[in-house]
Write an enzyme that holds these catalytic residues in place. Structure first.
Site, PDB file in Angstrom:
ATOM      1  N   ASN A   5      78.363 -20.344  43.517  1.00  0.00           N
ATOM      2  CA  ASN A   5      78.763 -19.943  44.915  1.00  0.00           C
ATOM      3  C   ASN A   5      78.542 -21.010  45.817  1.00  0.00           C
ATOM      4  O   ASN A   5      78.809 -20.847  47.173  1.00  0.00           O
ATOM      5  CB  ASN A   5      78.264 -18.792  45.333  1.00  0.00           C
ATOM      6  CG  ASN A   5      76.909 -18.387  45.623  1.00  0.00           C
ATOM      7  OD1 ASN A   5      76.148 -19.699  45.283  1.00  0.00           O
ATOM      8  ND2 ASN A   5      75.912 -17.471  45.870  1.00  0.00           N
ATOM      9  N   HIS A  20      75.598 -22.637  46.351  1.00  0.00           N
ATOM     10  CA  HIS A  20      74.359 -22.450  46.908  1.00  0.00           C
ATOM     11  C   HIS A  20      73.647 -23.764  46.407  1.00  0.00           C
ATOM     12  O   HIS A  20      73.963 -24.389  45.703  1.00  0.00           O
ATOM     13  CB  HIS A  20      73.645 -21.160  46.775  1.00  0.00           C
ATOM     14  CG  HIS A  20      72.985 -21.012  45.425  1.00  0.00           C
ATOM     15  ND1 HIS A  20      73.214 -20.159  44.748  1.00  0.00           N
ATOM     16  CD2 HIS A  20      72.152 -21.752  44.771  1.00  0.00           C
ATOM     17  CE1 HIS A  20      72.690 -20.053  43.597  1.00  0.00           C
ATOM     18  NE2 HIS A  20      71.974 -21.261  43.348  1.00  0.00           N
ATOM     19  N   GLU A  41      72.389 -19.257  50.499  1.00  0.00           N
ATOM     20  CA  GLU A  41      73.422 -18.610  49.786  1.00  0.00           C
ATOM     21  C   GLU A  41      74.607 -18.840  50.849  1.00  0.00           C
ATOM     22  O   GLU A  41      74.324 -19.238  52.047  1.00  0.00           O
ATOM     23  CB  GLU A  41      73.010 -17.025  49.614  1.00  0.00           C
ATOM     24  CG  GLU A  41      71.997 -16.813  48.844  1.00  0.00           C
ATOM     25  CD  GLU A  41      72.379 -17.095  47.232  1.00  0.00           C
ATOM     26  OE1 GLU A  41      73.400 -17.651  47.054  1.00  0.00           O
ATOM     27  OE2 GLU A  41      71.740 -16.614  46.393  1.00  0.00           O
ATOM     28  N   ASP A  94      62.068 -24.421  46.066  1.00  0.00           N
ATOM     29  CA  ASP A  94      62.193 -22.793  46.286  1.00  0.00           C
ATOM     30  C   ASP A  94      61.126 -22.247  45.198  1.00  0.00           C
ATOM     31  O   ASP A  94      60.564 -22.766  44.333  1.00  0.00           O
ATOM     32  CB  ASP A  94      63.409 -22.323  46.079  1.00  0.00           C
ATOM     33  CG  ASP A  94      64.213 -22.744  45.111  1.00  0.00           C
ATOM     34  OD1 ASP A  94      63.906 -23.159  43.901  1.00  0.00           O
ATOM     35  OD2 ASP A  94      65.549 -23.051  45.194  1.00  0.00           O
TER      36      ASP A  94
END
Length: 234
Positions: free
Chosen positions: A128, A130, A135, A62
């Site tokens: 979380n 990810h 996400e 990313d």
């Protein structure tokens, strides 16, 4: 999944380096690379090693939208500082965070991934759950795409910026399907703040609400965890 519980990040990086060396000796030619704090010791050990990447291609997970190489917080800058300047690869690809046409950039990157199937993928994991910047709610069949970063992700990354307001709100990320296409996946997680995400990844339901839970469906996943990150596993 195979799980290694280690005492610290140096020990974890040593385990990861041993796996990488074995894979390179076995013919691995494409590495999927990650940024963030989890792989830092791994990259340090690579820099200090005798490994040669002159015939190896890398693709990164990313990049922040709006940041280029001149920004200290861009992932291309991170990769050059922590790996590429010392250990150059045959080719190294990252999404272009300064692309004026983001849709075209995601299509370009998907084509690169199709042309260079990943043999060995390094991952971290968010609090979380990810992976990459996928996400909660990201589709398991997703390809490279534009991501609106979750507030928890923006908060977690604020420590890397002098001004928290400067943290980008968007990124271009490989999709979960891109990640799952790798032959071998090594996920590193350290610290108590990752314990809930690791428990959900390993022992929870496979659900798009916890992106990393999809790794339960992969044939060759290795988790490298310190005792804090592994502390909630049964």
């Amino acid at each position: 999944m195979k799980i290694h519980v280690v005492n610290n990040q140096v020990e974890g990086a040593t385990v990861a380096l041993d796996i990488l060396r074995e894979k390179l000796n076995g013919g691995t030619k494409v590495l999927g690379l990650a940024t963030g704090s989890s792989p830092l010791e791994f990259y340090r050990l690579i820099r200090e090693s005798d490994l040669d990447f002159s015939d190896v291609t890398s693709v990164n997970l990313d990049e922040y939208v709006g940041l280029g190489e001149e920004s200290d917080q861009s992932y291309i800058h991170f990769m050059k500082e922590n790996l590429f300047n010392t250990k150059p690869f045959k080719q190294s690809y990252l999404p272009n965070g300064l692309a004026t046409d983001v849709v075209a950039e995601t299509e370009r990157y998907n084509k690169i991934l199709a042309e260079h199937p990943v043999d060995f993928q390094i991952l971290g994991i968010g609090r979380n759950g990810h992976i990459g910047f996928n996400e909660p709610g990201a589709p398991f069949d997703g390809q490279t795409h534009l991501v609106e970063l979750a507030p928890s992700t923006i908060e977690a990354n604020a420590r890397f910026f002098d001004n928290p307001e400067d943290v980008p709100k968007q990124a271009i990320s490989m999709g979960i399907a891109n990640i799952m296409a790798a032959k071998t996946i090594v996920l590193m997680a350290y610290g108590q703040e990752k314990a809930d995400a690791i428990k959900a990844t390993v022992e929870g339901a496979v659900t798009e609400d916890v992106p990393a839970s999809v790794l339960q469906n992969h044939d060759n996943v290795i988790l490298i965890l310190d005792q804090a990150a592994a502390s909630k596993l049964v």
